[in-house]
Design an enzyme around this catalytic site. Structure first.
Site, PDB file in Angstrom:
ATOM      1  CE  LYS A 265      -4.793  -1.225   0.891  1.00 11.07           C
ATOM      2  NZ  LYS A 265      -3.670  -1.201  -0.022  1.00 11.07           N
TER       3      LYS A 265
ATOM      4  CB  SER B 133       5.814  -0.566  -0.943  1.00 13.07           C
ATOM      5  OG  SER B 133       4.548  -0.596  -1.554  1.00 13.07           O
TER       6      SER B 133
ATOM      7  CB  THR C  13      -0.929   0.034   1.232  1.00 12.12           C
ATOM      8  OG1 THR C  13      -1.997   0.915   0.966  1.00 12.12           O
ATOM      9  CG2 THR C  13      -0.212   0.456   2.474  1.00 12.12           C
TER      10      THR C  13
ATOM     11  N   GLY D 203      -5.093   5.799   8.758  1.00 11.29           N
ATOM     12  CA  GLY D 203      -4.795   4.959   7.609  1.00 11.29           C
ATOM     13  C   GLY D 203      -3.664   4.020   7.965  1.00 11.29           C
TER      14      GLY D 203
END
Length: 179
Positions: free
Chosen positions: A39, A130, A7, A51
């Site tokens: 998320k 990431s 994500t 989040g």
């Protein structure tokens, strides 16, 4: 700090508003399992937004614990985040959770990790995941060189990250607080 795949989450505070957004991709190994995961979510009756990046099950467990901390500490974001980080770092079961949280309220932006960090960004921009570095760079450039509102900066930055990071897509969810 660990770099979690799966994500990108980004929060930007600007001109009395704060927006937090994420992509929707859930990846298992090298396979995309879901494109539309949410998320980011409101907590504490919409006064706090959070989040996560990392394991979905772990993040959901953290959301539940964080919401309980918000209730216990009268929706004080900083105190709740510090208590969550302390518990996360010291509790035997929680120590193994693999996630990171970004939390915001009307005045405060925090990154919370399982290693005990509760960090407030100097420039009101923070990201995890990431694709977090790509989103962070894009957001900082947009803050410095445009008059875009927080929500638009989050959206454009996440689109840029989604075009670069293979664990981030361009199905974006954004929540916003502010006047």
């Amino acid at each position: 700090m660990h770099e979690w795949h799966h994500t990108t989450v980004l929060a930007v505070r600007r001109d009395g508003k704060v927006a937090i957004g994420s992509d929707g991709q859930v990846t298992l190994g090298t396979t995309v399992m879901k494109h539309t995961a949410a998320k980011v979510r409101p907590l504490a009756g919409g006064r706090v937004l959070a989040g996560f990046a990392g394991s979905v099950a772990d993040a959901l467990a953290l959301f539940t614990r964080f919401e309980a901390k918000l209730e216990a500490f009268s929706h004080n974001l900083e105190r709740s985040a510090v208590e969550l980080a302390r518990e996360w770092r010291t509790d035997r079961a929680l120590r193994h959770l693999e996630a990171m949280l970004i939390t915001v309220d009307a005045t405060t932006t925090l990154l919370v990790s399982g290693t005990g960090e509760v960090l407030s960004p100097d420039d009101d921009v923070v990201s995890v995941g990431s694709g977090g570095g790509y989103a962070l760079a894009a957001a900082r450039a947009l803050v410095a060189h445009t008059d875009l509102e927080a929500r638009a900066i989050v959206e454009e930055s996440l689109k840029i990250a989604g075009g670069i990071d293979i664990y981030t897509n361009q199905h974006i969810t954004i929540e916003e607080l502010g006047s």
